[in-house]
Motif scaffolding. Sequence first.
Motif, PDB file in Angstrom:
ATOM      1  N   ASN A 291      42.860  68.952   2.298  1.00 31.78           N
ATOM      2  CA  ASN A 291      43.203  68.851   3.532  1.00 31.78           C
ATOM      3  C   ASN A 291      42.144  69.524   4.586  1.00 31.78           C
ATOM      4  OD1 ASN A 291      45.738  67.351   3.312  1.00 31.78           O
ATOM      5  ND2 ASN A 291      46.309  68.916   2.319  1.00 31.78           N
ATOM      6  N   TRP A 292      42.124  69.329   5.974  1.00 27.04           N
ATOM      7  CA  TRP A 292      41.439  69.808   6.697  1.00 27.04           C
ATOM      8  C   TRP A 292      41.955  71.403   7.142  1.00 27.04           C
ATOM      9  CZ3 TRP A 292      36.660  68.234   7.248  1.00 27.04           C
ATOM     10  CH2 TRP A 292      36.403  66.779   7.188  1.00 27.04           C
ATOM     11  N   VAL A 293      41.168  72.282   7.327  1.00 26.31           N
ATOM     12  CA  VAL A 293      41.862  73.578   7.871  1.00 26.31           C
ATOM     13  C   VAL A 293      41.363  73.481   9.325  1.00 26.31           C
ATOM     14  CG1 VAL A 293      41.531  75.920   7.765  1.00 26.31           C
ATOM     15  CG2 VAL A 293      41.282  75.084   5.773  1.00 26.31           C
ATOM     16  N   GLY A 294      42.710  73.729  10.228  1.00 23.59           N
ATOM     17  CA  GLY A 294      42.509  73.517  11.673  1.00 23.59           C
ATOM     18  C   GLY A 294      42.260  72.290  11.934  1.00 23.59           C
ATOM     19  N   GLN A 295      41.537  71.989  13.133  1.00 24.55           N
ATOM     20  CA  GLN A 295      41.292  70.826  13.581  1.00 24.55           C
ATOM     21  C   GLN A 295      40.135  69.812  12.682  1.00 24.55           C
ATOM     22  OE1 GLN A 295      40.815  70.318  18.032  1.00 24.55           O
ATOM     23  NE2 GLN A 295      40.350  72.567  17.901  1.00 24.55           N
ATOM     24  N   SER A 296      40.770  68.765  12.539  1.00 20.89           N
ATOM     25  CA  SER A 296      39.707  67.644  11.881  1.00 20.89           C
ATOM     26  C   SER A 296      38.520  67.377  12.782  1.00 20.89           C
ATOM     27  CB  SER A 296      40.650  66.617  11.208  1.00 20.89           C
ATOM     28  OG  SER A 296      40.967  65.780  12.418  1.00 20.89           O
ATOM     29  N   PRO A 297      37.614  66.489  12.438  1.00 17.40           N
ATOM     30  CA  PRO A 297      36.730  65.751  13.180  1.00 17.40           C
ATOM     31  C   PRO A 297      37.198  64.822  14.074  1.00 17.40           C
ATOM     32  CG  PRO A 297      35.659  66.355  10.701  1.00 17.40           C
ATOM     33  CD  PRO A 297      37.031  66.692  10.974  1.00 17.40           C
ATOM     34  N   GLU A 298      38.046  64.097  13.536  1.00 15.17           N
ATOM     35  CA  GLU A 298      38.926  63.008  14.302  1.00 15.17           C
ATOM     36  C   GLU A 298      39.432  63.802  15.670  1.00 15.17           C
ATOM     37  OE1 GLU A 298      40.550  59.532  11.593  1.00 15.17           O
ATOM     38  OE2 GLU A 298      40.723  61.488  10.545  1.00 15.17           O
ATOM     39  N   LYS A 299      40.197  64.765  15.428  1.00 18.58           N
ATOM     40  CA  LYS A 299      40.854  65.461  16.307  1.00 18.58           C
ATOM     41  C   LYS A 299      39.776  66.069  17.592  1.00 18.58           C
ATOM     42  CE  LYS A 299      45.412  66.598  14.410  1.00 18.58           C
ATOM     43  NZ  LYS A 299      46.438  67.550  14.055  1.00 18.58           N
ATOM     44  N   LEU A 300      38.611  66.578  16.844  1.00 19.72           N
ATOM     45  CA  LEU A 300      37.642  66.898  17.768  1.00 19.72           C
ATOM     46  C   LEU A 300      36.778  65.867  18.527  1.00 19.72           C
ATOM     47  CD1 LEU A 300      36.162  69.654  15.433  1.00 19.72           C
ATOM     48  CD2 LEU A 300      37.470  70.153  17.502  1.00 19.72           C
ATOM     49  N   ASN A 301      37.225  64.475  18.212  1.00 17.11           N
ATOM     50  CA  ASN A 301      36.444  63.573  18.731  1.00 17.11           C
ATOM     51  C   ASN A 301      34.869  63.499  18.306  1.00 17.11           C
ATOM     52  OD1 ASN A 301      38.681  62.084  20.169  1.00 17.11           O
ATOM     53  ND2 ASN A 301      38.466  63.785  21.577  1.00 17.11           N
ATOM     54  N   TYR A 302      34.712  63.967  17.158  1.00 14.62           N
ATOM     55  CA  TYR A 302      33.443  63.934  16.423  1.00 14.62           C
ATOM     56  C   TYR A 302      32.523  62.591  16.325  1.00 14.62           C
ATOM     57  CZ  TYR A 302      29.641  64.965  13.280  1.00 14.62           C
ATOM     58  OH  TYR A 302      28.360  65.094  13.127  1.00 14.62           O
ATOM     59  N   VAL A 303      31.524  62.748  16.847  1.00 13.42           N
ATOM     60  CA  VAL A 303      30.600  61.444  16.790  1.00 13.42           C
ATOM     61  C   VAL A 303      29.310  61.847  15.868  1.00 13.42           C
ATOM     62  CG1 VAL A 303      29.318  59.559  18.029  1.00 13.42           C
ATOM     63  CG2 VAL A 303      31.765  60.418  18.926  1.00 13.42           C
ATOM     64  N   ASP A 304      28.862  60.925  14.984  1.00 14.51           N
ATOM     65  CA  ASP A 304      27.833  61.557  14.324  1.00 14.51           C
ATOM     66  C   ASP A 304      26.605  60.576  14.591  1.00 14.51           C
ATOM     67  OD1 ASP A 304      27.305  63.230  11.579  1.00 14.51           O
ATOM     68  OD2 ASP A 304      26.119  61.378  11.673  1.00 14.51           O
TER      69      ASP A 304
END
Length: 327
Positions: A291-304
């Motif tokens: 699992n993610w620790v803290g915020q996931s890339p999705e919750k951060l609205n990460y765009v690659d």
Amino acid sequence: MKTFNRREFISGMLATGIVLQIPGTVMAMFGPKAKSIKAGLITDLHQDVIHNGSERLQVFLTHMKKNRPDFIMQMGDFAYPNDKNKALIDEFNQAHPVALHVIGNHDTDSGHTKEQCLRYWKMPARYYTKEINGVCFIILDGNDKGSPTHKGGYPSYINDEQKIWLQQQLRQIEKPIVIVCHQPLAGALAVDNAAEIQDILGAASDKILLAINGHTHIDCQLFIKGINYVHINSASYFWVGDKYKHNSYPEEVHKAHPWISYTCPYQDALFTTLTIDPSLGIIHIEGKKSNWVGQSPEKLNYVDATGISAGKEIVPFISKRKIVVRS
């Protein structure tokens, strides 16, 4: 006694994992009494970034001690080759009689050299071939300089010298082959001359079981010109960079290890066991979830920028995969 039915066996695998295919000509290269080959794989530990790299490595080594693979391999971005990390490096090397290494791009950060990698890690060369139970593992160095299309950042290239050597190996070897490189040879963040390397490997697809890489910290597989390319996820985290900088651990951890703020860490160490079973005509990649620790890339609205997606390739797990002979 119930007789073995390969069709039923494969149908059962379809229900429990991702099934890929390889040409039957590859498995035909095994002898009638060929043994299974089991490899313990870990990549992108990043001991010099993550605060608990030694604990993650210990989980891997403990798991492998129980599963008794034929060899273990770290696939790059492991630990700086220096005295500070010598105890961790020695622990890996001493955990199995056959402990293999691949040079990653970050292993020569902070002024470290490939020559130090060879010396501290006890590598035979920066690229080399190792035969284990009738399978030849061709380990490449994807950190060559000299790419005519290099656009900055870390070198990511297979130069002419190494390319000629690879072609010679593929011509000479008359046994099943697994290609290993830290940088991908296909897909996101592939080496600059990926298309050329894919042509070379594709021409030898009747010998190649699959190609595996680290580097991207993602879970992904592609099939190109008869070759399965599998990205093995990082043991530690996904890098999100300065734009998405945040804290996942207590303040004191981030103060002592500032680069962690640029990552989304995995709660548990990720690694896998690769098993090649000639008698069944399958290759199995063990799944491992976290699992993610803290915020996931999705919750951060990460765009690659490379087109990979949070929740698809960017995930805190390694998928279970089955590669079967194409009949």
